[in-house]
Design a protein around this motif. Structure first.
Motif, PDB file in Angstrom:
ATOM      1  N   GLY A  10       0.950  -1.124  -0.040  1.00  0.00           N
ATOM      2  CA  GLY A  10      -0.079   0.035   0.108  1.00  0.00           C
ATOM      3  C   GLY A  10       1.030   1.331  -0.011  1.00  0.00           C
ATOM      4  N   CYS A  11       0.598   1.931  -1.095  1.00  0.00           N
ATOM      5  CA  CYS A  11       1.616   3.174  -1.326  1.00  0.00           C
ATOM      6  C   CYS A  11       0.848   4.559  -1.103  1.00  0.00           C
ATOM      7  CB  CYS A  11       2.525   3.184  -2.406  1.00  0.00           C
ATOM      8  SG  CYS A  11       3.488   1.468  -2.613  1.00  0.00           S
ATOM      9  N   GLY A  12      -0.332   4.557  -0.640  1.00  0.00           N
ATOM     10  CA  GLY A  12      -1.110   5.882  -0.604  1.00  0.00           C
ATOM     11  C   GLY A  12      -0.645   6.897   0.354  1.00  0.00           C
ATOM     12  N   MET A  15       1.105   5.709   3.846  1.00  0.00           N
ATOM     13  CA  MET A  15       2.604   5.132   3.708  1.00  0.00           C
ATOM     14  C   MET A  15       3.520   6.493   3.570  1.00  0.00           C
ATOM     15  SD  MET A  15       4.175   2.432   3.762  1.00  0.00           S
ATOM     16  CE  MET A  15       3.206   0.909   3.390  1.00  0.00           C
ATOM     17  N   VAL A  37      -2.165   0.675  -7.679  1.00  0.00           N
ATOM     18  CA  VAL A  37      -2.072   1.963  -8.451  1.00  0.00           C
ATOM     19  C   VAL A  37      -0.548   2.148  -9.245  1.00  0.00           C
ATOM     20  CG1 VAL A  37      -2.356   4.430  -8.582  1.00  0.00           C
ATOM     21  CG2 VAL A  37      -3.816   2.921  -7.140  1.00  0.00           C
ATOM     22  N   HIS A  57      -0.633  -7.227  -3.104  1.00  0.00           N
ATOM     23  CA  HIS A  57      -0.176  -8.193  -1.944  1.00  0.00           C
ATOM     24  C   HIS A  57       0.341  -9.494  -2.548  1.00  0.00           C
ATOM     25  CE1 HIS A  57      -4.119  -9.292  -1.104  1.00  0.00           C
ATOM     26  NE2 HIS A  57      -3.683 -10.345  -0.448  1.00  0.00           N
ATOM     27  N   ALA A  75      -0.136  -0.612   4.653  1.00  0.00           N
ATOM     28  CA  ALA A  75      -1.275   0.610   5.027  1.00  0.00           C
ATOM     29  C   ALA A  75      -2.016   0.817   3.867  1.00  0.00           C
ATOM     30  CB  ALA A  75      -0.078   2.169   4.949  1.00  0.00           C
ATOM     31  N   ILE A  76      -3.087   0.067   3.939  1.00  0.00           N
ATOM     32  CA  ILE A  76      -4.175  -0.243   2.990  1.00  0.00           C
ATOM     33  C   ILE A  76      -5.373   0.124   3.546  1.00  0.00           C
ATOM     34  CG2 ILE A  76      -2.811  -2.041   1.649  1.00  0.00           C
ATOM     35  CD1 ILE A  76      -4.350  -4.172   3.190  1.00  0.00           C
ATOM     36  N   GLU A  77      -6.417   0.285   2.819  1.00  0.00           N
ATOM     37  CA  GLU A  77      -7.755   0.782   3.272  1.00  0.00           C
ATOM     38  C   GLU A  77      -8.347  -0.525   4.159  1.00  0.00           C
ATOM     39  OE1 GLU A  77      -6.871   1.088  -0.039  1.00  0.00           O
ATOM     40  OE2 GLU A  77      -8.378  -0.157  -1.335  1.00  0.00           O
ATOM     41  N   PRO A  78      -9.388  -0.056   5.032  1.00  0.00           N
ATOM     42  CA  PRO A  78      -9.829  -0.899   6.097  1.00  0.00           C
ATOM     43  C   PRO A  78     -10.272  -2.161   5.425  1.00  0.00           C
ATOM     44  CG  PRO A  78     -10.483   1.273   6.656  1.00  0.00           C
ATOM     45  CD  PRO A  78      -9.892   1.323   5.130  1.00  0.00           C
ATOM     46  N   ALA A  80      -9.501  -3.891   2.490  1.00  0.00           N
ATOM     47  CA  ALA A  80      -8.350  -4.435   1.581  1.00  0.00           C
ATOM     48  C   ALA A  80      -7.546  -5.362   2.519  1.00  0.00           C
ATOM     49  CB  ALA A  80      -7.336  -3.587   1.104  1.00  0.00           C
ATOM     50  N   GLU A  98      -1.399  -0.544   9.791  1.00  0.00           N
ATOM     51  CA  GLU A  98      -2.115   0.730  10.050  1.00  0.00           C
ATOM     52  C   GLU A  98      -3.437   0.104  10.706  1.00  0.00           C
ATOM     53  OE1 GLU A  98      -1.568   3.745  10.677  1.00  0.00           O
ATOM     54  OE2 GLU A  98       0.363   3.774  10.148  1.00  0.00           O
ATOM     55  N   LYS A  99      -3.925   1.155  11.557  1.00  0.00           N
ATOM     56  CA  LYS A  99      -5.272   1.051  12.137  1.00  0.00           C
ATOM     57  C   LYS A  99      -6.134   1.633  11.070  1.00  0.00           C
ATOM     58  CE  LYS A  99      -6.380   4.585  12.390  1.00  0.00           C
ATOM     59  NZ  LYS A  99      -6.557   5.757  11.030  1.00  0.00           N
ATOM     60  N   PRO A 100      -7.652   1.270  11.205  1.00  0.00           N
ATOM     61  CA  PRO A 100      -7.875  -0.038  11.822  1.00  0.00           C
ATOM     62  C   PRO A 100      -7.367  -1.268  11.001  1.00  0.00           C
ATOM     63  CG  PRO A 100      -9.650   1.132  10.430  1.00  0.00           C
ATOM     64  CD  PRO A 100      -8.455   1.989  10.306  1.00  0.00           C
ATOM     65  N   TRP A 163     -12.774   5.663   0.040  1.00  0.00           N
ATOM     66  CA  TRP A 163     -13.297   4.617   0.888  1.00  0.00           C
ATOM     67  C   TRP A 163     -13.987   5.286   2.201  1.00  0.00           C
ATOM     68  CZ3 TRP A 163     -10.288   4.866   5.011  1.00  0.00           C
ATOM     69  CH2 TRP A 163      -8.983   5.176   4.871  1.00  0.00           C
ATOM     70  N   ARG A 264      -1.912  16.499  18.782  1.00  0.00           N
ATOM     71  CA  ARG A 264      -0.916  16.341  18.106  1.00  0.00           C
ATOM     72  C   ARG A 264       0.109  17.580  18.010  1.00  0.00           C
ATOM     73  NH1 ARG A 264      -2.756  12.054  13.549  1.00  0.00           N
ATOM     74  NH2 ARG A 264      -3.175  10.352  14.615  1.00  0.00           N
TER      75      ARG A 264
HETATM   76  N1  LIG Z   1      -1.962   6.150  11.736  1.00  0.00           N
HETATM   77  C1  LIG Z   1      -2.538   7.096  11.091  1.00  0.00           C
HETATM   78  O1  LIG Z   1      -2.242   8.340  11.965  1.00  0.00           O
HETATM   79  C2  LIG Z   1      -3.147   7.127  10.128  1.00  0.00           C
HETATM   80  C3  LIG Z   1      -3.141   8.226   9.304  1.00  0.00           C
HETATM   81  C4  LIG Z   1      -3.960   8.047   7.889  1.00  0.00           C
HETATM   82  C5  LIG Z   1      -4.520   6.955   7.522  1.00  0.00           C
HETATM   83  N2  LIG Z   1      -4.175   5.907   8.509  1.00  0.00           N
HETATM   84  C6  LIG Z   1      -4.701   4.511   7.968  1.00  0.00           C
HETATM   85  O2  LIG Z   1      -3.823   3.806   7.029  1.00  0.00           O
HETATM   86  C7  LIG Z   1      -4.558   2.829   6.203  1.00  0.00           C
HETATM   87  C8  LIG Z   1      -4.480   3.556   4.663  1.00  0.00           C
HETATM   88  O3  LIG Z   1      -5.018   4.862   4.656  1.00  0.00           O
HETATM   89  P1  LIG Z   1      -4.367   5.785   3.510  1.00  0.00           P
HETATM   90  O4  LIG Z   1      -4.788   7.198   3.646  1.00  0.00           O
HETATM   91  O5  LIG Z   1      -3.040   5.821   3.109  1.00  0.00           O
HETATM   92  O6  LIG Z   1      -5.538   5.141   2.283  1.00  0.00           O
HETATM   93  P2  LIG Z   1      -5.052   5.348   0.809  1.00  0.00           P
HETATM   94  O7  LIG Z   1      -6.392   5.170  -0.078  1.00  0.00           O
HETATM   95  O8  LIG Z   1      -4.506   6.512   0.369  1.00  0.00           O
HETATM   96  O9  LIG Z   1      -3.886   4.285   0.491  1.00  0.00           O
HETATM   97  C9  LIG Z   1      -4.234   2.917   0.370  1.00  0.00           C
HETATM   98  C10 LIG Z   1      -3.425   2.064  -0.708  1.00  0.00           C
HETATM   99  O10 LIG Z   1      -3.314   0.884  -0.302  1.00  0.00           O
HETATM  100  C11 LIG Z   1      -3.497   0.241  -1.812  1.00  0.00           C
HETATM  101  N3  LIG Z   1      -3.858  -1.138  -1.752  1.00  0.00           N
HETATM  102  C12 LIG Z   1      -5.333  -1.502  -1.733  1.00  0.00           C
HETATM  103  N4  LIG Z   1      -5.150  -2.876  -1.743  1.00  0.00           N
HETATM  104  C13 LIG Z   1      -3.879  -3.171  -1.646  1.00  0.00           C
HETATM  105  C14 LIG Z   1      -3.151  -4.632  -1.898  1.00  0.00           C
HETATM  106  N5  LIG Z   1      -4.003  -5.756  -1.816  1.00  0.00           N
HETATM  107  N6  LIG Z   1      -1.873  -4.473  -2.124  1.00  0.00           N
HETATM  108  C15 LIG Z   1      -1.131  -3.657  -2.090  1.00  0.00           C
HETATM  109  N7  LIG Z   1      -1.593  -2.167  -1.946  1.00  0.00           N
HETATM  110  C16 LIG Z   1      -3.144  -2.155  -1.741  1.00  0.00           C
HETATM  111  C17 LIG Z   1      -4.385   1.199  -2.353  1.00  0.00           C
HETATM  112  O11 LIG Z   1      -4.239   1.033  -4.016  1.00  0.00           O
HETATM  113  C18 LIG Z   1      -3.896   2.607  -1.968  1.00  0.00           C
HETATM  114  O12 LIG Z   1      -2.914   3.058  -2.715  1.00  0.00           O
HETATM  115  C19 LIG Z   1      -6.178   3.166   6.718  1.00  0.00           C
HETATM  116  O13 LIG Z   1      -6.459   2.032   7.289  1.00  0.00           O
HETATM  117  C20 LIG Z   1      -5.919   4.518   7.367  1.00  0.00           C
HETATM  118  O14 LIG Z   1      -7.033   4.530   8.499  1.00  0.00           O
HETATM  119  C21 LIG Z   1      -3.466   5.916   9.524  1.00  0.00           C
END
Ligand SMILES: NC(=O)c1ccc[n+]([C@@H]2O[C@H](COP(=O)([O-])OP(=O)(O)OC[C@H]3O[C@@H](n4cnc5c(N)ncnc54)[C@H](O)[C@@H]3O)[C@@H](O)[C@H]2O)c1
Length: 333
Positions: A10-12, A15, A37, A57, A75-78, A80, A98-100, A163, A264
């Motif tokens: 997950g490189c969103g 990450m 992506v 993955h 770090a992927i969507e909840p 995924a 990452e949470k959740p 999401w 924070r």
């Molecule tokens: N700890 C924190 O402070 C914090 C902050 C923001 C987000 N988060 C959490 O991090 C997670 C991701 O959030 P985000 O904002 O990065 O979302 P995002 O949508 O920006 O990124 C998620 C990425 O995961 C990729 N992905 C999905 N399925 C996949 C798979 N099977 N293999 C590889 N990659 C895959 C998607 O293509 C996407 O690029 C969520 O659970 C969110 O709650 C935590």
């Protein structure tokens, strides 16, 4: 020093913060990345000159193993989390997720069980546990009479990720976002005794202002948590404001001090005689990542403040609050 070899899944958005950490750490090498992506996975790989780039993955775990990696960052969507952590466990790979960690409690319980059984190092992205400000609150509380009111808030606009639009995809704001403060309450006060919650919709209009016609995430929710020692916490979450937002964080009213933690950012300690305003000095995500990498390097998980099994307890309180929102009932633990 041998570098710890990391793979990123997950490189969103989130990450990027971990990538920023790893760029500052000279004891790690990011050697593999995965994301459906193309632009995201290539951009992440480029940051580290990494050659092993995968479409998801599944492709990642077909090639990667304990031979090629020391740990995985997820770090992927909840929704995924479909076999990702399980594949890491099968290969004896420590992971930071990452949470959740999922919206499926049975899946999370099974992952926690297997992690425990194998003695794998894990960490969950509850970054606030690594804040210097949180340490100060934890140190301050025992200096005062126990008990009191806690008011917590995380209120703002609608986050940009696709999401968020459906509650079944994000879990609702408490589980997806305000779980940070919920976990913070557990960190400060221990396990809650009960939870009661309400939620409301009607401000955000589905199909308008760029919002999906299927939008059904609550505008706001209010959670009441009871803890031991006469502590009652109210946690409000809101994602409907535009251009304005109230102070977010925790306000703890003790008998002789107000602890005003601004999310924070800073901490204001107020008594009858003085007011101290303390700014955050640390990068808490860097500390989280360093703690995980150190645990992987030494095999000693002591520095990890939120291993999977503990984070699961926060997730379960979030799910219980969601249940209370649906049923109107108080949930006792
Ligand atoms: N700890 C924190 O402070 C914090 C902050 C923001 C987000 N988060 C959490 O991090 C997670 C991701 O959030 P985000 O904002 O990065 O979302 P995002 O949508 O920006 O990124 C998620 C990425 O995961 C990729 N992905 C999905 N399925 C996949 C798979 N099977 N293999 C590889 N990659 C895959 C998607 O293509 C996407 O690029 C969520 O659970 C969110 O709650 C935590």
């Amino acid at each position: 020093m041998e570098k710890i070899r990391l793979g990123l899944i997950g490189c969103g958005g989130r990450m990027q913060a971990h990538i920023h950490s790893f760029e500052q750490m000279d004891n790690v090498a990011v050697v593999a990345v995965a994301d459906p992506v193309e632009q995201r996975r290539n951009a992440a790989a480029e940051r580290f000159g990494c050659q092993r780039i995968y479409a998801d993955h599944r492709a990642f775990f077909e090639k990667e193993s304990r031979e090629t990696l020391d740990a995985v960052i997820i770090a992927i969507e909840p929704t995924a989390h479909k076999g990702v952590e399980e594949a890491a466990i099968d290969r004896d790979l420590p992971f930071l997720v990452e949470k959740p960690m999922t919206l499926d409690v049975h899946q999370a319980e099974e992952i926690a069980r297997r992690v425990e059984e194998k003695g794998l190092v894990t960490a969950v992205g509850f970054q606030d546990r690594y804040l210097d400000l949180m340490d100060m609150i934890k140190a301050e509380l025992p200096r005062h009479k126990a008990g009191g009111l806690v008011y917590g808030a995380w209120v703002g606009g609608i986050p940009g990720v696709w999401w968020w639009q459906k509650k079944t995809d994000c879990g609702g704001q408490l589980v997806e976002q305000n779980i940070h403060l919920l976990d913070g309450l557990r960190y400060l006060y221990g396990e809650p005794l009960s939870v009661y919650a309400t939620c409301s919709r009607g401000i955000v209009e589905p199909g308008k202002d760029g919002v999906s016609p299927e939008y059904d995430t609550d505008d706001h929710s209010t959670v009441v948590l009871r803890f031991e020692n006469n502590v009652t916490a109210t946690l409000v979450s809101g994602c409907y404001t535009q251009g304005v937002r109230p102070n977010c964080g925790l306000v703890i009213t003790l008998n002789d001090m107000i602890i005003d933690y601004r999310l924070r950012n800073n901490l204001i300690l107020r008594t009858a005689h003085e007011t101290r305003d303390i700014d955050r000095q640390v990068d808490q995500t860097l500390l989280l990542d360093q703690a995980f990498v150190e645990a992987v390097r030494t095999g000693n998980p002591a520095g990890v403040r939120s291993p999977y099994g503990d984070a699961l307890k926060s997730l379960k309180v979030g799910f219980a609050a969601n249940e209370s929102m649906e049923t109107g009932k108080v949930i006792y633990f």
